[in-house]
Design an enzyme around this catalytic site. Sequence first.
Site, mmCIF file in Angstrom:
data_model
loop_
_atom_site.group_PDB
_atom_site.id
_atom_site.type_symbol
_atom_site.label_atom_id
_atom_site.label_comp_id
_atom_site.label_asym_id
_atom_site.label_seq_id
_atom_site.Cartn_x
_atom_site.Cartn_y
_atom_site.Cartn_z
ATOM 1 N N ASP A 94 -10.527 3.208 4.480
ATOM 2 C CA ASP A 94 -10.875 1.830 4.135
ATOM 3 C C ASP A 94 -12.383 1.600 4.128
ATOM 4 O O ASP A 94 -12.835 0.507 3.800
ATOM 5 C CB ASP A 94 -10.229 0.888 5.155
ATOM 6 N N GLN A 127 -4.785 -1.694 9.660
ATOM 7 C CA GLN A 127 -4.709 -2.999 9.013
ATOM 8 C C GLN A 127 -5.317 -4.064 9.927
ATOM 9 O O GLN A 127 -5.013 -4.135 11.113
ATOM 10 C CB GLN A 127 -3.244 -3.325 8.683
ATOM 11 N N LYS A 151 0.836 -1.204 0.000
ATOM 12 C CA LYS A 151 0.000 0.000 0.000
ATOM 13 C C LYS A 151 0.873 1.258 0.000
ATOM 14 O O LYS A 151 0.592 2.218 -0.722
ATOM 15 C CB LYS A 151 -0.957 -0.024 1.205
HETATM 16 N N1 GUN Z 1 -6.737 -6.954 5.959
HETATM 17 C C1 GUN Z 1 -6.882 -7.654 4.813
HETATM 18 N N2 GUN Z 1 -7.368 -6.858 3.855
HETATM 19 C C2 GUN Z 1 -7.539 -5.639 4.391
HETATM 20 C C3 GUN Z 1 -8.015 -4.400 3.898
HETATM 21 O O1 GUN Z 1 -8.404 -4.246 2.748
HETATM 22 N N3 GUN Z 1 -8.023 -3.394 4.789
HETATM 23 C C4 GUN Z 1 -7.634 -3.538 6.061
HETATM 24 N N4 GUN Z 1 -7.680 -2.483 6.869
HETATM 25 N N5 GUN Z 1 -7.187 -4.663 6.572
HETATM 26 C C5 GUN Z 1 -7.143 -5.714 5.732
#
Ligand code: GUN
Length: 280
Positions: A113, A90, A46
């Site tokens: 998110d 995350q 990311k």
């Molecule tokens: N864990 C696995 N995929 C994601 C995601 O798209 N966002 C977040 N915050 N955690 C994750």
Amino acid sequence: MLTGKEPAQAIKDEVAERITKLGKRVGLATVLVGDDPASEVYVRMKHKAAAKVGMYTYDHHIPGDTPQGEVEDLVRNLNADPAVDGILVQLPLPDGLNPDTVIDIIDPGKDADGLHPYSLGLIMLERSGGAVPATPQGIMKMLDFYDIETEGKLAVVIGRSRLVGRPMGMLLNHKAANSTVVYAHSRTKDLESITAMADILIVAAGRPGLVTVNGVKPGAVVVDVGINRVDDQLVGDVDFDSIAEVASAITPVPGGVGPMTIASLLLNTVALAETRAEAG
Ligand code: GUN
């Protein structure tokens, strides 16, 4: 094959343009608690993708035994930081930390998110203005990019997580998509006979080999959200090779949904930055 590279690049090009047009720094803060290797890889990807579109990132990698209150204070500080336009926590958080109370604290105006209850509530009401969870948003954009019709189609979604399954079903249910949605999950009886009816099958269970060719209708579109490490290889939740023979389209793992998730996160972040800039 529905690869994510091209549609993700199209989104990232748009994000880069919008950042330039905005004419100010756009900042994404990530919070990673603990040292789950998969999460470390995702967060690194990311950051890399953000840098490529000209977005600033603020990396908060804190120990897995950080108390709940300290994680929450970090999020409060990011809410108050004018350099931060988007916040991503995350998931999953380490055992012992409650993700709900951490996510509840994120300012919905910085919810990169789309996982805050307010953002999800807007989606349930099919109202615009909030961030849409990155993975389901990425899947909708991928279907659109490849001209896959959703109207009137039977969409079966396996999984009902906050991150993917539940919002995924809602987006397909929206009048903008007009699919007929069935949610299947771990307690669903005779899963195979249900998935075999799907025109669009979205699999987000995190179980390799969950869907075999027997559970896929010829001509169906299959979107595999699973990322599982098996014998040191990344595989999805579906038997790719056999299903590819009967499906009209299928996403690979890796290289399918993953790049779309990252692109959508960047898109959410620039949209939040634009809204903040407009508000002054
Ligand atoms: N864990 C696995 N995929 C994601 C995601 O798209 N966002 C977040 N915050 N955690 C994750």
